[in-house]
Design a protein around this motif. Structure first.
Motif, PDB file in Angstrom:
ATOM      1  N   LEU C  38       9.183 -21.340  25.818  1.00 48.35           N
ATOM      2  CA  LEU C  38       9.269 -19.926  25.433  1.00 48.35           C
ATOM      3  C   LEU C  38      10.430 -19.698  24.476  1.00 48.35           C
ATOM      4  CD1 LEU C  38       8.625 -17.520  28.413  1.00 48.35           C
ATOM      5  CD2 LEU C  38       7.535 -17.561  26.205  1.00 48.35           C
ATOM      6  N   ALA C  39      11.524 -20.430  24.721  1.00 47.28           N
ATOM      7  CA  ALA C  39      12.673 -20.274  23.827  1.00 47.28           C
ATOM      8  C   ALA C  39      12.382 -20.876  22.461  1.00 47.28           C
ATOM      9  CB  ALA C  39      13.894 -20.941  24.450  1.00 47.28           C
ATOM     10  N   ARG C  40      11.702 -22.055  22.469  1.00 53.22           N
ATOM     11  CA  ARG C  40      11.412 -22.723  21.186  1.00 53.22           C
ATOM     12  C   ARG C  40      10.521 -21.851  20.326  1.00 53.22           C
ATOM     13  NH1 ARG C  40      10.270 -27.793  24.182  1.00 53.22           N
ATOM     14  NH2 ARG C  40      12.248 -28.909  24.088  1.00 53.22           N
ATOM     15  N   VAL C  41       9.596 -21.183  20.990  1.00 57.45           N
ATOM     16  CA  VAL C  41       8.545 -20.481  20.272  1.00 57.45           C
ATOM     17  C   VAL C  41       9.118 -19.324  19.475  1.00 57.45           C
ATOM     18  CG1 VAL C  41       7.097 -18.614  21.121  1.00 57.45           C
ATOM     19  CG2 VAL C  41       6.339 -20.933  21.315  1.00 57.45           C
ATOM     20  N   ASN C  42      10.210 -18.741  19.955  1.00 60.46           N
ATOM     21  CA  ASN C  42      10.776 -17.607  19.244  1.00 60.46           C
ATOM     22  C   ASN C  42      11.772 -18.005  18.185  1.00 60.46           C
ATOM     23  OD1 ASN C  42       9.454 -15.398  20.481  1.00 60.46           O
ATOM     24  ND2 ASN C  42      10.526 -15.892  22.355  1.00 60.46           N
ATOM     25  N   ALA C  43      11.926 -19.297  17.943  1.00 62.18           N
ATOM     26  CA  ALA C  43      12.816 -19.752  16.873  1.00 62.18           C
ATOM     27  C   ALA C  43      12.204 -20.985  16.255  1.00 62.18           C
ATOM     28  CB  ALA C  43      14.202 -20.066  17.423  1.00 62.18           C
ATOM     29  N   LEU C  44      10.995 -20.837  15.710  1.00 58.87           N
ATOM     30  CA  LEU C  44      10.304 -21.943  15.055  1.00 58.87           C
ATOM     31  C   LEU C  44      10.890 -22.136  13.670  1.00 58.87           C
ATOM     32  CD1 LEU C  44       6.474 -21.496  15.456  1.00 58.87           C
ATOM     33  CD2 LEU C  44       7.797 -23.462  16.068  1.00 58.87           C
ATOM     34  N   TRP C  45      11.439 -23.300  13.390  1.00 60.88           N
ATOM     35  CA  TRP C  45      12.016 -23.510  12.067  1.00 60.88           C
ATOM     36  C   TRP C  45      11.116 -24.450  11.282  1.00 60.88           C
ATOM     37  CZ3 TRP C  45      18.004 -24.335  12.817  1.00 60.88           C
ATOM     38  CH2 TRP C  45      18.550 -23.134  13.295  1.00 60.88           C
ATOM     39  N   PRO C  46      10.422 -23.940  10.278  1.00 60.48           N
ATOM     40  CA  PRO C  46       9.480 -24.819   9.575  1.00 60.48           C
ATOM     41  C   PRO C  46      10.145 -25.615   8.471  1.00 60.48           C
ATOM     42  CG  PRO C  46       9.213 -22.591   8.794  1.00 60.48           C
ATOM     43  CD  PRO C  46      10.288 -22.548   9.819  1.00 60.48           C
ATOM     44  N   LEU C  47       9.603 -26.789   8.207  1.00 57.67           N
ATOM     45  CA  LEU C  47       9.943 -27.535   6.997  1.00 57.67           C
ATOM     46  C   LEU C  47       8.917 -27.117   5.965  1.00 57.67           C
ATOM     47  CD1 LEU C  47      11.331 -29.943   5.507  1.00 57.67           C
ATOM     48  CD2 LEU C  47       9.420 -31.288   6.270  1.00 57.67           C
ATOM     49  N   THR C  48       9.373 -26.403   4.958  1.00 59.48           N
ATOM     50  CA  THR C  48       8.395 -25.907   4.005  1.00 59.48           C
ATOM     51  C   THR C  48       8.073 -27.007   3.020  1.00 59.48           C
ATOM     52  OG1 THR C  48      10.187 -25.114   2.679  1.00 59.48           O
ATOM     53  CG2 THR C  48       9.196 -23.580   4.177  1.00 59.48           C
ATOM     54  N   PHE C  49       6.837 -27.475   3.071  1.00 54.62           N
ATOM     55  CA  PHE C  49       6.434 -28.541   2.185  1.00 54.62           C
ATOM     56  C   PHE C  49       5.344 -27.979   1.292  1.00 54.62           C
ATOM     57  CE2 PHE C  49       6.509 -32.427   0.481  1.00 54.62           C
ATOM     58  CZ  PHE C  49       5.415 -33.232   0.699  1.00 54.62           C
ATOM     59  N   GLY C  50       5.714 -27.135   0.390  1.00 51.36           N
ATOM     60  CA  GLY C  50       4.743 -26.513  -0.471  1.00 51.36           C
ATOM     61  C   GLY C  50       4.441 -27.401  -1.651  1.00 51.36           C
ATOM     62  N   ILE C  74      12.941 -19.443  10.320  1.00 57.68           N
ATOM     63  CA  ILE C  74      13.898 -19.638   9.232  1.00 57.68           C
ATOM     64  C   ILE C  74      13.547 -20.955   8.566  1.00 57.68           C
ATOM     65  CG2 ILE C  74      16.322 -19.855   8.644  1.00 57.68           C
ATOM     66  CD1 ILE C  74      17.021 -18.477  11.176  1.00 57.68           C
ATOM     67  N   PRO C  75      13.207 -20.967   7.290  1.00 62.97           N
ATOM     68  CA  PRO C  75      12.823 -22.248   6.680  1.00 62.97           C
ATOM     69  C   PRO C  75      14.024 -23.158   6.511  1.00 62.97           C
ATOM     70  CG  PRO C  75      12.852 -20.517   5.045  1.00 62.97           C
ATOM     71  CD  PRO C  75      13.102 -19.860   6.355  1.00 62.97           C
ATOM     72  N   ARG C  76      13.834 -24.433   6.810  1.00 59.86           N
ATOM     73  CA  ARG C  76      14.888 -25.412   6.666  1.00 59.86           C
ATOM     74  C   ARG C  76      14.486 -26.381   5.580  1.00 59.86           C
ATOM     75  NH1 ARG C  76      19.011 -23.414   8.163  1.00 59.86           N
ATOM     76  NH2 ARG C  76      20.045 -25.397   8.428  1.00 59.86           N
ATOM     77  N   GLY C  77      15.477 -26.863   4.829  1.00 58.32           N
ATOM     78  CA  GLY C  77      15.155 -27.765   3.732  1.00 58.32           C
ATOM     79  C   GLY C  77      14.990 -29.196   4.158  1.00 58.32           C
ATOM     80  N   THR C  78      15.518 -29.560   5.338  1.00 61.22           N
ATOM     81  CA  THR C  78      15.476 -30.959   5.717  1.00 61.22           C
ATOM     82  C   THR C  78      14.618 -31.136   6.965  1.00 61.22           C
ATOM     83  OG1 THR C  78      16.828 -32.629   6.778  1.00 61.22           O
ATOM     84  CG2 THR C  78      17.718 -30.441   6.669  1.00 61.22           C
ATOM     85  N   PRO C  79      13.865 -32.235   7.039  1.00 60.21           N
ATOM     86  CA  PRO C  79      13.012 -32.417   8.219  1.00 60.21           C
ATOM     87  C   PRO C  79      13.808 -32.647   9.495  1.00 60.21           C
ATOM     88  CG  PRO C  79      12.906 -34.333   6.788  1.00 60.21           C
ATOM     89  CD  PRO C  79      13.639 -33.295   6.049  1.00 60.21           C
ATOM     90  N   ARG C  80      15.083 -33.050   9.360  1.00 61.62           N
ATOM     91  CA  ARG C  80      15.843 -33.360  10.573  1.00 61.62           C
ATOM     92  C   ARG C  80      16.134 -32.123  11.410  1.00 61.62           C
ATOM     93  NH1 ARG C  80      15.812 -38.897  10.761  1.00 61.62           N
ATOM     94  NH2 ARG C  80      16.414 -39.774   8.749  1.00 61.62           N
ATOM     95  N   GLN C  81      15.990 -30.935  10.793  1.00 60.25           N
ATOM     96  CA  GLN C  81      16.359 -29.721  11.514  1.00 60.25           C
ATOM     97  C   GLN C  81      15.177 -28.823  11.755  1.00 60.25           C
ATOM     98  OE1 GLN C  81      19.216 -27.852   9.090  1.00 60.25           O
ATOM     99  NE2 GLN C  81      20.745 -29.446   9.333  1.00 60.25           N
ATOM    100  N   SER C  82      13.961 -29.333  11.592  1.00 59.55           N
ATOM    101  CA  SER C  82      12.830 -28.422  11.663  1.00 59.55           C
ATOM    102  C   SER C  82      11.900 -28.801  12.804  1.00 59.55           C
ATOM    103  CB  SER C  82      12.070 -28.424  10.343  1.00 59.55           C
ATOM    104  OG  SER C  82      11.864 -29.732   9.910  1.00 59.55           O
ATOM    105  N   ASP C  83      11.143 -27.783  13.279  1.00 58.71           N
ATOM    106  CA  ASP C  83      10.199 -28.001  14.368  1.00 58.71           C
ATOM    107  C   ASP C  83       8.786 -28.211  13.873  1.00 58.71           C
ATOM    108  OD1 ASP C  83      11.827 -25.269  15.722  1.00 58.71           O
ATOM    109  OD2 ASP C  83      12.022 -27.295  16.481  1.00 58.71           O
ATOM    110  N   VAL C  84       8.421 -27.446  12.846  1.00 61.81           N
ATOM    111  CA  VAL C  84       7.028 -27.457  12.432  1.00 61.81           C
ATOM    112  C   VAL C  84       6.975 -27.713  10.943  1.00 61.81           C
ATOM    113  CG1 VAL C  84       7.034 -24.950  12.152  1.00 61.81           C
ATOM    114  CG2 VAL C  84       4.910 -26.110  12.451  1.00 61.81           C
TER     115      VAL C  84
END
Lengths: 375, 164, 188
Positions: C38-50, C74-84
């Protein structure tokens, strides 16, 4: 563990190293891979590696009839999708000798210029975000959403349009679109002051853009640079004035140029072009002629044998379609001249000597769209 | 509908090209239906001489492309001007399949990437090119996509009749 | 947990009994996992790979009008810090090793959203004789949510994120939202 005895002095004292900028990086220009050779913080050599967005548009053209290829041009440069779509229709119409009704030409110009404004918002504000300014990015994209609402009213799509057809456009504009565009022009004219106060005079922005990445006129000629990147270096070349197509000769507009050739000049050229596009849209709305919006063309168009080259001004430069036809319903060869392809290569000439942080600025100011390079 | 300046430039261009490349055939084309003003048909060579003339006259190399005509290639060069007298020249050269044309990249650096793209898609090698390697397709690809005997084109497979 | 004025949020522990005696190794205990989800779900940090056109609609989902920040994204630039990882665009062959590397660099638990027709199955570019692209992201990495569209609207991307939230919490967040809605309707 490093065995010092086996590494010779040349390797230890080597100052030059290679760094990958990409293909995945937070700057929002798509998958662009820049292979940098750095001496400390100064760039010695830069090699853009492309091909990470290749979808085979030119081979696909040999497997589709002309009508089936209509969705493809918009997906090449998706930020000026409407302009490419109309350009492809223009190329086939030139080959077949189809004449387009005047109302359709006016609608094409209005939608193309709206698309150009939307694309320049992305071009300038993404550049500002690359330098660290996040607020102009949000403002620019919000203004762009108004344009997307308008274009969605008539074409049904927000980003990749297939609104143009051979002989005109698909359907007429509605009263809602007409009123909405008038309101939009008024609103945008007042917003220019907001951008001026926010970012244009900002000390950090100017210091990071002035005298960075200067493209001289000679370089521009040798590398085939076109578009706002060229106009920032003092060459007054715009396809809409030099090889007028559609009904552009009937409108009064200027071509803004700057002399310096640095990043700031290119940014200012793009901001100045927004005003010119608004002028064109206003004049077109004032003199919109009545009539049909689509000429009568055969169901499946069959151009005669031969080739033809059509050029038009996309938001990034002079784009073109070179179509070779062999008299059947399927094109023999379609070659797309992508302005970003030539504009990107000039980086190899101007980047060496700059700092690593300036590379982001220069790359953002050239405003490329990567799938257009790779097609 | 050509202006006086354009006509003058066309006349100058025709004479310089006829002098430098006497074996080529120059013809004027109808801009309204073709999109280019002059067409120069070459036979065996001469692309570098043409490029030098165009650079002296301040033209830019717009694009380099090719088309596969089963038993030969046709290389096409497009030149255009930046200044007021807008003139476009299209240079074609038909080369048999194993001939390697010369590169114009010593004269126009824009050709470095444009010719790499032609090599990548057709397999045409250019002599004296500084850096001839693949540019868009993967580096280890062993195919040249735009050849007519690669993949599916209208010649290898009949396009089904499209019913809409 | 009761907040004044809003309907009660049901935590999983309300649905079944929690033993009160001391149990060693609490980390693998199911209710704790559900709480963490439940906690993870409200702070999903995506790796934007557009990669292509869908990247623009992904960015449009992030800016002022549609605003994914209100979901905690919150989009993250690095995969090491992202969930999705949001795969947005057509995947050519040159990019396959890049995608695999990025996916491997993400720490578990990780999820993948395939956005747009091209990432689902090749999209408009898949035809018999296509040499350049991979027909879908799920040929390379396991995909959790597919969002169709060419390009999908930003609201569709937000709905995709909500679907991932449902999947991550195994339906509990869906149940919570339905309970909230029912309570609001009952109040009216």
């Amino acid at each position: 563990m490093l065995n010092i005895k086996t590494i010779d002095d040349a390797t230890i004292n080597q100052r030059v190293y290679q760094l990958n900028l990409g293909p995945q990086h937070p700057s929002t220009h798509g998958v662009m891979h820049l292979l940098l050779t750095l001496d400390g913080e100064v760039v010695v050599k830069i090699e853009p590696i492309i091909g990470y967005s290749h979808r085979g548009h030119e081979k696909m053209a040999e497997n589709r009839i002309y009508e089936q290829y209509l969705p493809n041009p918009a997906r090449m440069d998706y930020l000026s999708g409407m302009i490419f779509n109309h350009g492809y229709c223009m190329a086939v119409e030139k080959l077949c000798g189809i004449e387009v009704p005047r109302r359709a030409e006016y609608i094409r110009v209005i939608t193309s210029e709206l698309n150009r404004i939307a694309s320049h918002f992305i071009g300038t504000m993404d550049y500002a975000m690359g330098l660290g300014a996040i607020t102009p990015f949000l403002w620019g994209w919000d203004d762009r959403e108004n344009i997307l609402d308008l274009l969605e009213m008539i074409s049904g799509s927000r980003l990749t349009y297939s609104y143009g057809r051979f002989g005109g456009v698909r359907n007429d504009i509605t009263k809602e679109f007409y009123d909405g565009t008038r309101k939009f022009i008024e609103r945008l004219r007042s917003r220019f002051w907001d951008y001026e106060n926010l970012i244009n005079q900002n000390v950090i922005f100017i210091k990071r853009s002035k005298d960075v990445g200067v493209i001289t006129k000679e370089d521009a000629l040798l590398y085939g640079v076109t578009g706002p990147t060229l106009r920032g270096s003092g060459v007054k070349y715009d396809v809409r004035k030099h090889e007028p197509y559609s009904v552009y000769p009937e409108f009064k507009f200027e071509i803004p140029t700057r002399k310096e050739g640095d990043c700031l000049a290119r940014y200012q050229v793009r901001m100045a072009e927004l005003e010119q596009s608004l002028n064109i849209i206003e004049q077109a709305l004032d003199h919109l002629p009545p009539g049909p919006v689509r000429a009568k063309v055969p169901r499946f168009v069959t151009p005669p044998e031969g080739d033809c080259y059509v050029t038009f001004e996309s938001a990034r430069g002079a784009a073109g379609f070179y179509i070779v036809s062999d008299g059947t319903r399927v094109p023999y060869r379609i070659k797309v001249r992508a302005p970003s392809f030539s504009n990107l290569f000039v980086l190899t000439k101007i980047c060496p000597g700059h700092f690593l942080a300036d590379i982001v600025a220069i790359f953002g100011s050239i405003d490329v769209t990567v799938p257009e390079i790779d097609r | 509908m050509l202006t006086a300046g354009q006509k003058k430039l066309l006349v100058e261009l025709r004479s310089s090209l006829a002098e430098a490349v006497p074996e080529g055939q120059i013809s004027e084309s109808d801009y309204a239906t073709k999109g280019y003003h002059l067409e120069l048909r070459l036979d065996k060579g001469g692309v570098r001489r043409v490029a030098q003339i165009m650079l002296d006259k301040r033209f830019m190399l717009e694009t380099v492309t090719a088309a596969d005509f089963i038993d030969s290639f046709e290389l096409v060069y497009l030149y255009s001007t930046y200044n007021q007298q807008q003139v476009r020249l299209l240079t074609r050269i038909r080369i048999p399949k194993d001939v390697q044309p010369f590169s114009v990249s010593a004269i126009f650096p824009a050709a470095i990437w444009l010719e790499r793209e032609v090599y990548d898609f057709f397999g045409i090698r250019f002599q004296e090119h500084p850096d001839l390697k693949r540019i868009i397709n993967p580096d280890d690809a062993d195919y040249f996509p735009l050849l007519k005997n690669f993949g599916k084109t209208k010649f290898t497979d009949q396009i089904d009749d499209i019913l809409c | 947990m009761e907040v004044k004025g809003s309907s009660p949020i049901c935590l999983p522990s309300k649905g079944f009994q929690v033993e009160s005696k001391e149990i060693p190794g609490v980390v693998g205990f199911a209710p704790v996992q559900d709480l963490l989800n439940l906690a993870r779900v409200n702070a999903l940090w995506p790796l934007t790979f557009g990669i292509a056109c869908c990247a623009i609609e992904m960015m449009a989902a992030g800016v002022a009008r549609f605003d994914w920040d209100r979901f905690g994204i919150i989009p993250r630039g690095t995969p090491r810090q992202s969930d999705v990882m949001v795969v947005a665009g057509t995947i050519p062959h040159k990019l396959v090793s890049t995608i695999k590397t990025l996916y491997d660099q993400m720490p578990a638990p990780k999820y993948v959203i395939a956005m747009g027709n091209c990432a689902i199955s090749g999209g408009p570019f898949s035809y018999d004789g296509q040499y350049a692209i991979v027909n879908g992201a799920d040929k390379i990495i396991p995909v959790d949510v597919y969002i169709p569209g060419c390009p999908p609207r930003p609201e569709a991307l937000l709905q995709g994120f909500i679907k991932i939230q449902t999947k991550m919490t195994k339906g509990i967040i869906d149940a919570n939202r339905r309970a909230e809605k029912a309570a609001r309707r009952a109040k009216k």
